[in-house]
Design a protein around this motif. Structure first.
Motif, PDB file in Angstrom:
ATOM      1  N   ASP A  71       0.721  -1.318  -0.054  1.00  0.00           N
ATOM      2  CA  ASP A  71      -0.137   0.186  -0.023  1.00  0.00           C
ATOM      3  C   ASP A  71       0.958   1.136   0.039  1.00  0.00           C
ATOM      4  O   ASP A  71       0.624   2.240  -0.852  1.00  0.00           O
ATOM      5  N   PHE A  72       1.787   1.241   0.763  1.00  0.00           N
ATOM      6  CA  PHE A  72       2.734   2.356   0.752  1.00  0.00           C
ATOM      7  C   PHE A  72       3.486   2.526  -0.426  1.00  0.00           C
ATOM      8  O   PHE A  72       3.746   3.767  -0.895  1.00  0.00           O
ATOM      9  N   LEU A  73       3.776   1.411  -1.006  1.00  0.00           N
ATOM     10  CA  LEU A  73       4.473   1.595  -2.435  1.00  0.00           C
ATOM     11  C   LEU A  73       3.862   2.140  -3.544  1.00  0.00           C
ATOM     12  O   LEU A  73       4.195   2.473  -4.547  1.00  0.00           O
ATOM     13  N   GLY A  74       2.486   2.262  -3.094  1.00  0.00           N
ATOM     14  CA  GLY A  74       1.459   2.740  -4.299  1.00  0.00           C
ATOM     15  C   GLY A  74       1.162   4.225  -3.903  1.00  0.00           C
ATOM     16  O   GLY A  74       0.515   4.872  -4.873  1.00  0.00           O
ATOM     17  N   TRP A  75       1.931   4.646  -2.847  1.00  0.00           N
ATOM     18  CA  TRP A  75       1.630   6.160  -2.492  1.00  0.00           C
ATOM     19  C   TRP A  75       2.527   7.090  -3.685  1.00  0.00           C
ATOM     20  O   TRP A  75       3.699   6.591  -4.180  1.00  0.00           O
ATOM     21  N   GLN A  76       1.822   8.134  -4.131  1.00  0.00           N
ATOM     22  CA  GLN A  76       2.521   8.932  -5.344  1.00  0.00           C
ATOM     23  C   GLN A  76       2.720  10.134  -4.492  1.00  0.00           C
ATOM     24  O   GLN A  76       1.801  10.863  -4.150  1.00  0.00           O
ATOM     25  N   PRO A  77       3.964  10.660  -4.983  1.00  0.00           N
ATOM     26  CA  PRO A  77       4.086  12.199  -4.455  1.00  0.00           C
ATOM     27  C   PRO A  77       3.402  13.180  -5.526  1.00  0.00           C
ATOM     28  O   PRO A  77       3.119  12.801  -6.588  1.00  0.00           O
ATOM     29  N   LEU A  78       2.716  14.055  -4.712  1.00  0.00           N
ATOM     30  CA  LEU A  78       1.893  14.997  -5.247  1.00  0.00           C
ATOM     31  C   LEU A  78       2.259  16.469  -4.686  1.00  0.00           C
ATOM     32  O   LEU A  78       2.529  16.580  -3.755  1.00  0.00           O
ATOM     33  N   SER A  79       2.545  17.493  -5.797  1.00  0.00           N
ATOM     34  CA  SER A  79       2.810  18.945  -5.513  1.00  0.00           C
ATOM     35  C   SER A  79       1.473  19.369  -4.664  1.00  0.00           C
ATOM     36  O   SER A  79       0.595  18.816  -4.966  1.00  0.00           O
ATOM     37  N   TYR A  80       1.572  20.611  -4.193  1.00  0.00           N
ATOM     38  CA  TYR A  80       0.473  21.234  -3.640  1.00  0.00           C
ATOM     39  C   TYR A  80      -0.579  21.520  -4.554  1.00  0.00           C
ATOM     40  O   TYR A  80      -1.812  21.095  -4.275  1.00  0.00           O
ATOM     41  N   ARG A  81      -0.291  21.772  -5.917  1.00  0.00           N
ATOM     42  CA  ARG A  81      -1.166  22.142  -6.668  1.00  0.00           C
ATOM     43  C   ARG A  81      -2.044  20.967  -7.230  1.00  0.00           C
ATOM     44  O   ARG A  81      -2.994  20.727  -7.509  1.00  0.00           O
ATOM     45  N   GLU A  82      -0.993  19.809  -7.511  1.00  0.00           N
ATOM     46  CA  GLU A  82      -1.551  18.461  -7.651  1.00  0.00           C
ATOM     47  C   GLU A  82      -2.486  18.050  -6.927  1.00  0.00           C
ATOM     48  O   GLU A  82      -3.501  17.344  -7.098  1.00  0.00           O
ATOM     49  N   HIS A  83      -2.191  18.162  -5.393  1.00  0.00           N
ATOM     50  CA  HIS A  83      -3.074  17.586  -4.434  1.00  0.00           C
ATOM     51  C   HIS A  83      -4.289  18.095  -4.541  1.00  0.00           C
ATOM     52  O   HIS A  83      -5.334  17.398  -4.567  1.00  0.00           O
ATOM     53  N   PHE A  84      -4.460  19.524  -4.480  1.00  0.00           N
ATOM     54  CA  PHE A  84      -5.865  20.127  -4.582  1.00  0.00           C
ATOM     55  C   PHE A  84      -6.313  19.974  -5.971  1.00  0.00           C
ATOM     56  O   PHE A  84      -7.614  19.782  -5.809  1.00  0.00           O
ATOM     57  N   ALA A  85      -5.817  20.013  -7.021  1.00  0.00           N
ATOM     58  CA  ALA A  85      -6.463  19.910  -8.254  1.00  0.00           C
ATOM     59  C   ALA A  85      -7.018  18.292  -8.291  1.00  0.00           C
ATOM     60  O   ALA A  85      -8.167  18.358  -8.990  1.00  0.00           O
ATOM     61  N   ALA A  86      -6.375  17.394  -7.706  1.00  0.00           N
ATOM     62  CA  ALA A  86      -7.016  15.977  -7.784  1.00  0.00           C
ATOM     63  C   ALA A  86      -7.901  15.615  -6.497  1.00  0.00           C
ATOM     64  O   ALA A  86      -8.622  14.518  -6.424  1.00  0.00           O
ATOM     65  N   SER A  87      -8.245  16.482  -5.546  1.00  0.00           N
ATOM     66  CA  SER A  87      -9.068  16.386  -4.414  1.00  0.00           C
ATOM     67  C   SER A  87     -10.494  16.737  -4.403  1.00  0.00           C
ATOM     68  O   SER A  87     -10.909  17.343  -5.534  1.00  0.00           O
TER      69      SER A  87
END
Length: 174
Positions: A71-87
């Motif tokens: 599950d951890f290996l499935g975690w993908q880094p996201l920038s601030y903008r990417e996080h909010f755009a996808a949230s």
């Protein structure tokens, strides 16, 4: 005092006591940000830290449940903008806009810390992919949480304006 002087004094007092349109706009913007859980002093939202807290939670589970490493290996880094755009964050556009207009020094400090967290988590993920034993993955997970948790706290402090110039600026303008 003559009636002209009295009217001038009254008009001057009225101008000084009435907030300007600029002040009213700033107050409305601050209220809008606050209502959306975005710090009006820094322009940053703590919701972004959930992205890192999710990785930490998965890492903390690995020693007791080795299968959580996948599950951890499935975690993908996201920038601030990417996080909010996808949230599903209600005010995601506002969060991105506030971030982009945040004080560059505050944003640079914040981005430096979140970049460090991303680097650590990415490097640990790469090491876990190479590891063959659960014990090694558990050790990596423990080390990573020890490094990332304090950085999340630091990032939270920046978001909340703790000890930053944002506090001074906010106090001086209010």
């Amino acid at each position: 005092m003559t009636s002209t002087a009295a009217r001038t004094a009254q008009k001057t007092a009225q101008i000084v006591s009435e907030p300007s349109c600029k002040d009213a706009g700033k107050a409305a913007r601050a209220a809008e940000l606050q209502a959306a859980n975005i710090n009006p002093r820094t322009g940053l939202a703590t919701d972004y830290l959930n992205h890192f807290n999710e990785a930490i939670m998965l890492l903390e589970m690995i020693p007791d449940m080795p299968d959580c490493a996948e599950d951890f290996l499935g975690w993908q880094p996201l920038s601030y903008r990417e996080h909010f755009a996808a949230s599903n964050f209600k005010a995601r556009e506002l969060a991105i806009s506030a971030y982009e207009s945040a004080d560059p020094a505050i944003r640079a400090e914040f981005d430096g810390i979140t970049s460090a967290m991303t680097s650590i988590l990415t490097a640990v993920g790469a090491a876990m992919r190479q590891a063959r034993q659960d014990k090694t993955r558990a050790t990596l997970a423990g080390q990573a949480t020890g490094w990332v948790k304090p950085l999340v706290t630091l990032a939270g402090g920046i978001i909340n304006g703790n000890g930053s110039e944002a506090d001074v600026d906010y106090i001086m303008t209010h």
